[in-house]
Scaffold this motif. Structure first.
Motif, PDB file in Angstrom:
ATOM      1  N   LEU A  41       0.823  -1.206   0.000  1.00 37.81           N
ATOM      2  CA  LEU A  41       0.000   0.000   0.000  1.00 37.81           C
ATOM      3  C   LEU A  41       0.862   1.262   0.000  1.00 37.81           C
ATOM      4  O   LEU A  41       0.582   2.237   0.688  1.00 37.81           O
ATOM      5  CB  LEU A  41      -0.974   0.001   1.183  1.00 37.81           C
ATOM      6  N   CYS A  42       1.943   1.209  -0.771  1.00 40.06           N
ATOM      7  CA  CYS A  42       2.833   2.352  -0.922  1.00 40.06           C
ATOM      8  C   CYS A  42       2.632   2.943  -2.315  1.00 40.06           C
ATOM      9  O   CYS A  42       1.984   2.346  -3.171  1.00 40.06           O
ATOM     10  CB  CYS A  42       4.277   1.932  -0.720  1.00 40.06           C
ATOM     11  N   CYS A  43       3.209   4.104  -2.567  1.00 37.03           N
ATOM     12  CA  CYS A  43       2.895   4.829  -3.803  1.00 37.03           C
ATOM     13  C   CYS A  43       3.800   4.492  -4.990  1.00 37.03           C
ATOM     14  O   CYS A  43       3.472   4.822  -6.119  1.00 37.03           O
ATOM     15  CB  CYS A  43       2.936   6.328  -3.539  1.00 37.03           C
ATOM     16  N   GLY A  44       4.956   3.878  -4.780  1.00 31.63           N
ATOM     17  CA  GLY A  44       5.848   3.540  -5.888  1.00 31.63           C
ATOM     18  C   GLY A  44       6.684   4.702  -6.396  1.00 31.63           C
ATOM     19  O   GLY A  44       7.344   4.599  -7.432  1.00 31.63           O
ATOM     20  N   ALA A  45       6.681   5.826  -5.683  1.00 29.56           N
ATOM     21  CA  ALA A  45       7.479   6.985  -6.099  1.00 29.56           C
ATOM     22  C   ALA A  45       8.964   6.612  -6.127  1.00 29.56           C
ATOM     23  O   ALA A  45       9.417   5.767  -5.347  1.00 29.56           O
ATOM     24  CB  ALA A  45       7.250   8.150  -5.143  1.00 29.56           C
TER      25      ALA A  45
END
Length: 103
Positions: A41-45
């Motif tokens: 559930l992280c953004c992948g930035a």
């Protein structure tokens, strides 16, 4: 005194030759959440930075070539703890890529 100046000039030239032939830059690429960022559930930035190097520390397997060792170094993503500036996730991965090569 002139001889000392010539010696310093020679040392500076020699140091330049060492840097030109052995130094290179690697880019560190940090990805929020790592390769499975959706699972965490992280953004992948992504965030990257360049660093100067004059050597690589490679793991030498019992069988394999130097080419295999370099491939492993650049293909493996290391899991790291790093707080994302975008979503504040604490999971990330880091991988390396060549930015410049030695001359």
């Amino acid at each position: 005194m002139q001889q000392i100046g010539q010696t310093l000039s020679y040392a500076e030239d020699e140091a330049y030759e060492v840097r030109a032939n052995f130094e290179f830059q690697l880019t560190s690429i940090i990805t929020c959440g790592g390769p499975n960022y959706q699972f965490y559930l992280c953004c992948g930035a992504q965030k990257s930075s360049k660093m100067d190097f004059n050597h690589l520390s490679l793991t030498l397997p019992a069988q394999g070539s130097v080419k295999d060792c370099i491939r492993l170094f650049f293909c493996d993503e290391a899991e790291i703890e790093c707080r994302c500036e975008v979503c504040e996730c604490n999971s990330a991965s880091c991988r390396w890529a060549f930015h410049t090569l030695p001359s």
